[in-house]
Design an enzyme around this catalytic site. Structure first.
Site, PDB file in Angstrom:
ATOM      1  N   LYS A 200       0.837  -1.204   0.000  1.00 12.65           N
ATOM      2  CA  LYS A 200       0.000   0.000   0.000  1.00 12.65           C
ATOM      3  C   LYS A 200       0.879   1.264   0.000  1.00 12.65           C
ATOM      4  O   LYS A 200       2.090   1.170  -0.002  1.00 12.65           O
ATOM      5  CB  LYS A 200      -0.946  -0.035   1.206  1.00 12.65           C
ATOM      6  CG  LYS A 200      -1.770  -1.337   1.297  1.00 12.65           C
ATOM      7  CD  LYS A 200      -2.828  -1.442   0.216  1.00 12.65           C
ATOM      8  CE  LYS A 200      -3.426  -2.832   0.055  1.00 12.65           C
ATOM      9  NZ  LYS A 200      -4.210  -3.343   1.151  1.00 12.65           N
TER      10      LYS A 200
HETATM   11  C1  LIG Z   1      -5.242  -4.393   1.602  1.00 11.74           C
HETATM   12  C2  LIG Z   1      -6.717  -4.301   1.614  1.00 11.74           C
HETATM   13  C3  LIG Z   1      -7.496  -4.619   2.742  1.00 11.74           C
HETATM   14  C4  LIG Z   1      -6.930  -5.271   3.962  1.00 11.74           C
HETATM   15  O1  LIG Z   1      -5.872  -4.669   4.528  1.00 11.74           O
HETATM   16  P1  LIG Z   1      -4.851  -5.511   5.428  1.00 11.74           P
HETATM   17  O2  LIG Z   1      -4.034  -4.432   6.071  1.00 11.74           O
HETATM   18  O3  LIG Z   1      -4.063  -6.392   4.527  1.00 11.74           O
HETATM   19  O4  LIG Z   1      -5.649  -6.281   6.417  1.00 11.74           O
HETATM   20  C5  LIG Z   1      -8.852  -4.394   2.678  1.00 11.74           C
HETATM   21  N1  LIG Z   1      -9.448  -3.916   1.577  1.00 11.74           N
HETATM   22  C6  LIG Z   1      -8.741  -3.636   0.467  1.00 11.74           C
HETATM   23  C7  LIG Z   1      -9.474  -3.098  -0.718  1.00 11.74           C
HETATM   24  C8  LIG Z   1      -7.365  -3.841   0.444  1.00 11.74           C
HETATM   25  O5  LIG Z   1      -6.673  -3.582  -0.675  1.00 11.74           O
END
Ligand SMILES: *Cc1c(COP(=O)(O)O)cnc(C)c1O
Length: 397
Positions: A200
């Site tokens: 991210k």
């Molecule tokens: C990455 C992601 C999540 C979950 O995040 P984590 O930190 O991996 O638990 C939820 N929704 C979307 C759209 C994501 O890309």
């Protein structure tokens, strides 16, 4: 699916021994980040100390939200959001299928049911018209996913939410730093959830945060992330008291000071990292502009796109290669293409336990057959991107 990936990665290793594998996404950690974590390691607090509040305030300020609640992952953040809204058995929450499973799973954690509503074919964002049609007497909330880094049509979603008295939650895990009509993602929905997973925009290893303007919701989430206990360790220390009460069943969803120290340092570089992502996206746009068989997803004029993903659709009528073959060829050239996402309602857990089925969200299902995510991350060099473009053009001439 796994087999395909495995074999092509083996091939990639032999073919590209000279060139490093180019992943679809990757963190960027610099010396300042490392120093920040070392400093936290030498401090009195490894968890639930001053860095947590500082990180919460920094993210909330950055997105123009009132409060931030740091948690152990984006998924934990989504669960906290559902809890704070009082969602539970008998309730329904509308979600898009074109997302990571966590968006819908968080509804099931509470005993409520996710209801899948199809996406717009041009942007793959939740289609407000169809979402409104899915509303029943049981509907409590809509979760909009700012897919790939492009904000949903939040004005339309707000109108619908107001008319039907629903909460709006943004799964902003792709969209930290994005804007919708000059409003930052984080200052639009009732609550917005971010993830700090390494792919991210900024990372804390694992981590997440919910931002909101509503102090009562923030307070509920703070207690929920700490077992349902009304004070945390640091607060008791300050008061010189051992007393605490567990008011309801919560979880340990805390984010540590070590991680928050990394997050604070990472956040400072977010604007330049987004600028780099936008530049990469612009170069891809340009390279594909005159190719009829490859079509980047559309971007609406009134958004500032944070480009967590760069997704293109293959027009298989004009193209000699289908998506799956292209994926394999790219992998064997050392390019970490990916597919985001298998529509959530098609996963076995959903078909077996919730009775979802193919045909339920035809736009997302058709898109799934045609989409491919190309590498995009701030540390990607111009040479890396040139290589990706050349390979792609060479493969589907
Ligand atoms: C990455 C992601 C999540 C979950 O995040 P984590 O930190 O991996 O638990 C939820 N929704 C979307 C759209 C994501 O890309």
């Amino acid at each position: 699916m796994n087999l395909v990936a495995c074999e092509s990665e083996k091939k990639a290793k032999t073919k590209t021994s000279m060139r490093q594998f180019i992943p679809y996404g990757r963190q960027w950690i610099d010396e300042e980040d490392i120093e920040s974590v070392i400093e936290a390691l030498r401090s009195d607090w490894l968890t639930t100390g001053p860095k947590v509040e500082e990180f919460e305030k920094s993210v909330a300020d950055y997105v123009n939200a009132g409060y931030g609640v740091a948690v152990s992952s984006g998924t934990a953040g989504l669960h906290c959001a559902m809890h704070a809204l009082g969602i539970g058995p008998g309730d329904e929450v509308i979600v898009p299928p074109m997302t990571f499973a966590a968006t819908a799973n968080c509804v099931i954690y509470t005993g409520a049911a996710p209801v899948f509503s199809d996406v717009d074919p041009e942007t793959l964002l939740i289609d407000p018209i169809q979402a409104e049609e899915k509303i029943t007497a049981k509907t409590k909330a809509i979760i909009g996913v700012d897919y790939a880094g492009q904000p949903c049509d939040w004005d339309e979603l707000h109108k619908i939410a107001k008319k039907h008295n629903l909460f709006l939650v943004a799964d902003g895990c792709h969209a930290l730093g994005a804007k919708y009509k000059e409003r930052k993602v984080g200052a639009i929905a009732d609550m917005t959830v971010f993830s700090f997973h390494p792919v991210k925009h900024i990372t804390t290893g694992e981590g997440g945060m919910i931002v909101t303007d509503k102090s009562d919701l923030a307070e509920k989430m703070r207690v929920f992330r700490n077992h349902g206990i009304t004070t945390d360790h640091r607060q008791r220390e300050t008061r010189g008291s051992w007393f605490y009460e567990m008011k309801f069943l919560g979880y340990n969803y805390r984010l540590s000071d070590l991680q928050c120290a990394l997050g604070i340092s990472q956040l400072q570089k977010l604007p330049e990292r987004i600028a780099r992502r936008q530049k990469i996206a612009g170069k891809y746009h340009g390279a594909f502009a005159d190719l009829p068989w490859i079509k980047p997803l559309s971007v609406r004029k009134d958004v500032f796109h944070a480009y967590h993903l760069y997704v293109v659709r293959l027009n298989s009528k004009d193209c000699i290669m289908d998506r799956t073959s292209l994926f394999r060829e790219l992998r064997s050239s050392g390019i970490g293409a990916n597919v985001h996402y298998i529509p959530v309602h098609l996963h076995p857990f959903y078909t077996e336990h919730l009775g979802t089925r193919p045909g339920q969200c035809p736009v997302a299902e058709t898109a799934y057959e045609q989409i491919i995510s190309l590498p995009i991350y701030p540390g990607m060099t111009d040479a890396d991107q040139g290589f990706v473009i050349d390979v792609l053009k060479g493969l589907i001439r």
